[in-house]
Scaffold this active site. Structure first.
Site, PDB file in Angstrom:
ATOM      1  N   LYS A  22       0.280   3.590  -3.794  1.00 12.60           N
ATOM      2  CA  LYS A  22      -0.426   4.697  -4.464  1.00 12.60           C
ATOM      3  C   LYS A  22       0.446   5.937  -4.509  1.00 12.60           C
ATOM      4  CE  LYS A  22      -3.441   7.356  -2.143  1.00 12.60           C
ATOM      5  NZ  LYS A  22      -3.176   8.797  -2.210  1.00 12.60           N
ATOM      6  N   ASN A  23       1.021   6.315  -3.367  1.00  9.71           N
ATOM      7  CA  ASN A  23       1.743   7.579  -3.284  1.00  9.71           C
ATOM      8  C   ASN A  23       3.118   7.538  -3.934  1.00  9.71           C
ATOM      9  OD1 ASN A  23      -0.472   8.586  -2.090  1.00  9.71           O
ATOM     10  ND2 ASN A  23       0.324   8.530  -0.005  1.00  9.71           N
ATOM     11  N   ARG A  92      -4.876  14.913  -5.564  1.00  5.93           N
ATOM     12  CA  ARG A  92      -3.864  15.880  -5.106  1.00  5.93           C
ATOM     13  C   ARG A  92      -2.592  15.797  -5.933  1.00  5.93           C
ATOM     14  NH1 ARG A  92      -2.955  20.306  -1.838  1.00  5.93           N
ATOM     15  NH2 ARG A  92      -0.724  20.342  -1.477  1.00  5.93           N
ATOM     16  N   CYS A 116      -8.116  14.597  -0.892  1.00  2.83           N
ATOM     17  CA  CYS A 116      -8.913  14.489   0.335  1.00  2.83           C
ATOM     18  C   CYS A 116      -8.980  15.828   1.062  1.00  2.83           C
ATOM     19  CB  CYS A 116      -8.299  13.444   1.267  1.00  2.83           C
ATOM     20  SG  CYS A 116      -8.563  11.754   0.707  1.00  2.83           S
ATOM     21  N   ARG A 121      -4.705  22.856   2.319  1.00  2.00           N
ATOM     22  CA  ARG A 121      -3.596  22.147   1.661  1.00  2.00           C
ATOM     23  C   ARG A 121      -2.979  23.065   0.608  1.00  2.00           C
ATOM     24  NH1 ARG A 121      -5.057  15.936   0.394  1.00  2.00           N
ATOM     25  NH2 ARG A 121      -2.794  15.714   0.610  1.00  2.00           N
ATOM     26  N   PRO A 122      -2.290  24.115   1.064  1.00  2.00           N
ATOM     27  CA  PRO A 122      -1.730  25.071   0.102  1.00  2.00           C
ATOM     28  C   PRO A 122      -0.615  24.440  -0.734  1.00  2.00           C
ATOM     29  CG  PRO A 122      -0.887  25.498   2.313  1.00  2.00           C
ATOM     30  CD  PRO A 122      -1.914  24.390   2.442  1.00  2.00           C
ATOM     31  N   ILE A 123      -0.255  25.075  -1.845  1.00  2.00           N
ATOM     32  CA  ILE A 123       0.885  24.620  -2.660  1.00  2.00           C
ATOM     33  C   ILE A 123       1.935  25.726  -2.760  1.00  2.00           C
ATOM     34  CG2 ILE A 123      -0.363  22.855  -3.982  1.00  2.00           C
ATOM     35  CD1 ILE A 123      -0.589  24.920  -6.267  1.00  2.00           C
ATOM     36  N   ASP A 124       1.969  26.605  -1.767  1.00  2.00           N
ATOM     37  CA  ASP A 124       2.913  27.730  -1.809  1.00  2.00           C
ATOM     38  C   ASP A 124       4.365  27.259  -1.918  1.00  2.00           C
ATOM     39  OD1 ASP A 124       3.582  28.278   1.652  1.00  2.00           O
ATOM     40  OD2 ASP A 124       2.292  26.718   0.824  1.00  2.00           O
ATOM     41  N   LEU A 125       4.713  26.166  -1.247  1.00  2.00           N
ATOM     42  CA  LEU A 125       6.099  25.686  -1.296  1.00  2.00           C
ATOM     43  C   LEU A 125       6.441  25.135  -2.684  1.00  2.00           C
ATOM     44  CD1 LEU A 125       6.217  23.865   2.154  1.00  2.00           C
ATOM     45  CD2 LEU A 125       7.023  26.179   1.613  1.00  2.00           C
ATOM     46  N   ASP A 306      -1.120   9.235   7.580  1.00  2.00           N
ATOM     47  CA  ASP A 306      -2.070   8.381   6.859  1.00  2.00           C
ATOM     48  C   ASP A 306      -2.446   7.135   7.648  1.00  2.00           C
ATOM     49  OD1 ASP A 306      -0.531   9.019   3.597  1.00  2.00           O
ATOM     50  OD2 ASP A 306      -1.774  10.257   4.898  1.00  2.00           O
ATOM     51  N   ARG A 397     -10.062   4.911  -3.971  1.00  2.00           N
ATOM     52  CA  ARG A 397      -8.978   5.795  -4.392  1.00  2.00           C
ATOM     53  C   ARG A 397      -7.615   5.266  -3.977  1.00  2.00           C
ATOM     54  NH1 ARG A 397      -9.214  11.532  -2.585  1.00  2.00           N
ATOM     55  NH2 ARG A 397      -7.379  11.409  -3.913  1.00  2.00           N
TER      56      ARG A 397
HETATM   57  C1  EPZ Z   1       1.327  13.459   0.619  1.00  2.00           C
HETATM   58  O1  EPZ Z   1       0.447  14.566   0.456  1.00  2.00           O
HETATM   59  C2  EPZ Z   1       0.441  12.212   0.533  1.00  2.00           C
HETATM   60  N1  EPZ Z   1      -0.242  12.198  -0.738  1.00  2.00           N
HETATM   61  C3  EPZ Z   1      -0.591  12.236   1.654  1.00  2.00           C
HETATM   62  O2  EPZ Z   1      -1.326  11.020   1.635  1.00  2.00           O
HETATM   63  C4  EPZ Z   1       0.117  12.334   2.989  1.00  2.00           C
HETATM   64  O3  EPZ Z   1      -0.825  12.485   4.003  1.00  2.00           O
HETATM   65  C5  EPZ Z   1       1.073  13.542   3.007  1.00  2.00           C
HETATM   66  O4  EPZ Z   1       1.973  13.489   1.897  1.00  2.00           O
HETATM   67  C6  EPZ Z   1       1.903  13.613   4.273  1.00  2.00           C
HETATM   68  O5  EPZ Z   1       2.618  12.464   4.456  1.00  2.00           O
HETATM   69  C7  EPZ Z   1       0.422  11.770  -1.831  1.00  2.00           C
HETATM   70  O6  EPZ Z   1       1.579  11.425  -1.814  1.00  2.00           O
HETATM   71  C8  EPZ Z   1      -0.343  11.746  -3.115  1.00  2.00           C
HETATM   72  P1  EPZ Z   1       2.635  17.414   2.091  1.00  2.00           P
HETATM   73  P2  EPZ Z   1       1.001  16.047   0.182  1.00  2.00           P
HETATM   74  O7  EPZ Z   1       2.884  18.393   1.004  1.00  2.00           O
HETATM   75  O8  EPZ Z   1       2.159  15.970  -0.722  1.00  2.00           O
HETATM   76  C9  EPZ Z   1       1.752  21.605   4.214  1.00  2.00           C
HETATM   77  C10 EPZ Z   1      -3.203   9.610   1.507  1.00  2.00           C
HETATM   78  O9  EPZ Z   1      -4.070   9.351   2.349  1.00  2.00           O
HETATM   79  N2  EPZ Z   1       2.142  22.237   2.927  1.00  2.00           N
HETATM   80  O10 EPZ Z   1       3.761  16.625   2.594  1.00  2.00           O
HETATM   81  O11 EPZ Z   1      -0.129  16.878  -0.182  1.00  2.00           O
HETATM   82  C11 EPZ Z   1       0.440  20.834   4.103  1.00  2.00           C
HETATM   83  O12 EPZ Z   1      -0.677  21.648   4.210  1.00  2.00           O
HETATM   84  C12 EPZ Z   1      -2.724  11.053   1.318  1.00  2.00           C
HETATM   85  O13 EPZ Z   1      -2.659   8.760   0.787  1.00  2.00           O
HETATM   86  C13 EPZ Z   1       2.190  23.610   2.845  1.00  2.00           C
HETATM   87  O14 EPZ Z   1       1.913  24.324   3.816  1.00  2.00           O
HETATM   88  O15 EPZ Z   1       1.462  16.433   1.664  1.00  2.00           O
HETATM   89  C14 EPZ Z   1       0.569  19.829   5.221  1.00  2.00           C
HETATM   90  O16 EPZ Z   1       0.165  20.392   6.413  1.00  2.00           O
HETATM   91  C15 EPZ Z   1      -3.529  12.031   2.084  1.00  2.00           C
HETATM   92  N3  EPZ Z   1       2.544  24.174   1.661  1.00  2.00           N
HETATM   93  C16 EPZ Z   1       2.073  19.534   5.252  1.00  2.00           C
HETATM   94  O17 EPZ Z   1       2.704  20.609   4.565  1.00  2.00           O
HETATM   95  C17 EPZ Z   1       2.857  23.416   0.550  1.00  2.00           C
HETATM   96  O18 EPZ Z   1       3.164  23.970  -0.513  1.00  2.00           O
HETATM   97  C18 EPZ Z   1       2.470  18.221   4.585  1.00  2.00           C
HETATM   98  O19 EPZ Z   1       1.935  18.184   3.294  1.00  2.00           O
HETATM   99  C19 EPZ Z   1       2.798  22.019   0.659  1.00  2.00           C
HETATM  100  C20 EPZ Z   1       2.444  21.448   1.858  1.00  2.00           C
END
Ligand code: EPZ
Length: 416
Positions: A22-23, A92, A116, A121-125, A306, A397
């Protein structure tokens, strides 16, 4: 409302081919808009998140066809770069359309992504990276309006957290930039490597995925491509945890053991007998899993967040005590209260959860996120008596055929 009816206590046995990831398929489908023409993606799982992504592609004007696990996307007819809330809110990874549309059209207008509920889950980065590459990003009325101010240029991007989504968005935007982009502190997940493989097949010059430093030589002409998505390591981890909970012996194919090293080593430490081969993993469990050293979730190659919930479910019906520390998301213990309804002994204090294994009993429980709902199915396979697991919409999902796969392994499970 549908639910799984599961009568536990039967060991699992047999062979399974694991679905596509999926991811991985979600950002790859977003990447298909980068070039005019038809891209062909194989090994695509049939999931509601995939359907939602195809809905976005159709809305953008692409022609989409799905036959079995093959999806064809013709992005020649792309005619808009604006995605409404209702589609963005379904998942997401819709946010990766930001980078892809910026590269293809020089702009994008999206709502904030859904997905989920695992805490903030910010997108600031994501936005910081796109701004550094030269995009103007406005956040107005719950919408993201991105425009490239003239030519976007490659830059050095330092990610303070190795975010999967931010790394993917930066890669998708950087292929459309002039010059070299270096992503420092990049996510190293196997899905990032798979995205790199697809972008390369489209003609992009990119290297380093799977390491903390990714380099993209932007501005190369891109063309449609054909690609086979990797196996889903999280689906595989869930099946292995099911064997850990219910006992038995299962052989999985279609998944790379090296994508799951951290999970396999915990299961081995807990007493499982694991053998791996090229694209295959077999696991036998003659006794309940025993407690292990603390399990701390971390970015890849650390222990994947996960797999935390399914593994916790397997330990809740094992022996001994295990401590979990959830470092990736602030509230990813939504399954704990439901497991407690089945008799589980789990003490939570902030990010820490201490699980003491014991015999579980059937109960009516409800999943509230994808992996949490799967964890309830894992626990129900070991519990005495019948369980009714609702929240199936979350499972659909991310898991293509969880119930029929488990039934094929001998579980007493029915979707009602
Ligand atoms: C991906 O989510 C996966 N989803 C998630 O799987 C997985 O849990 C996660 O990576 C971590 O491995 C998909 O690939 C679609 P991140 P993503 O950005 O990209 C923080 C599942 O069950 N962060 O790596 O959203 C964030 O809050 C799902 O299949 C910021 O602070 O995860 C988190 O604490 C659930 N600012 C950490 O980084 C940002 O701009 C990791 O998030 C982005 C992230």
């Amino acid at each position: 409302m549908c639910e799984y009816r599961i009568t536990g206590g039967r060991p699992l046995a047999g062979r399974l081919t694991v679905q596509g990831a999926k991811n991985s398929v979600l950002p790859i489908l977003a990447a298909t808009v980068l070039a005019e023409g038809e891209s062909v993606i194989h090994n695509c799982p049939r999931l509601t998140d995939v359907s939602a992504t195809l809905g976005i592609l159709r809305l953008l004007g692409c022609r989409v066809a799905q036959e079995g696990s093959t999806i064809r996307v013709d992005a020649s007819t792309l005619e808009r770069n604006c995605v409404p809330d209702r589609l963005m809110g379904e998942l997401r990874s819709s946010v990766t359309f930001l980078g892809a549309l910026l590269s293809r059209c020089g702009g994008a207008e999206l709502a904030y992504p859904g997905g989920c509920q695992l805490g903030p889950r910010p997108i600031d980065l994501h936005l910081k990276a796109l701004r550094l590459l030269g995009a103007q990003v406005l956040e107005e009325g719950g919408r993201l309006i991105c425009r490239s101010r003239g030519e976007m240029r490659g830059q050095e991007l330092c990610l303070s957290i190795p975010s999967v989504g931010a790394t993917e968005n930066a890669m998708l935007a950087a292929v459309g930039c002039r010059g070299v982009t270096t992503i420092v502190g990049a996510a190293q997940e196997p899905e990032i490597e798979d995205l790199q493989a697809f972008l390369r097949a489209m003609g992009a010059e990119i290297e380093g995925a799977g390491s903390p430093m990714i380099r993209i030589f932007g501005g190369k002409p891109l063309h449609p491509a054909e690609h086979r998505v990797i196996g889903d390591r999280m689906a595989a981890a869930t099946y292995l945890c099911a064997v850990g909970a219910a006992g038995g012996c299962v052989a999985l194919s279609g998944v790379e053991p090296s994508h799951l090293t951290a999970v396999l080593s915990v299961l081995e430490e807990a007493g499982a007998d694991i053998h791996t081969g090229d694209g295959s993993i077999s696991m036998a469990c003659a006794a309940p899993l025993c407690g292990v050293r603390p399990v701390r979730t971390a970015p890849h190659p650390g222990f994947p967040t996960d797999a935390q919930a399914p593994l916790m479910a397997a330990f809740s019906c094992g022996t001994g005590t295990t401590m979990f520390v959830e470092n990736m998301f602030l509230s990813r213990y939504g399954h704990v209260g439901e497991l407690a309804r089945m008799g589980a002994d789990i003490q939570v204090d902030g990010r820490v959860a201490v699980v003491t294994g014991r015999r579980l009993h059937g109960a009516a429980v409800r999943g509230s996120d994808l992996r949490g709902a799967a964890a309830l199915v894992v626990a129900a396979l070991a519990a005495r008596g019948e369980s009714q697991v609702s929240g199936v919409e979350y499972i659909l999902r991310g898991y293509e055929n969880l119930d029929s796969d488990l039934a094929a392994l001998g579980a007493q499970i029915q979707l009602v």
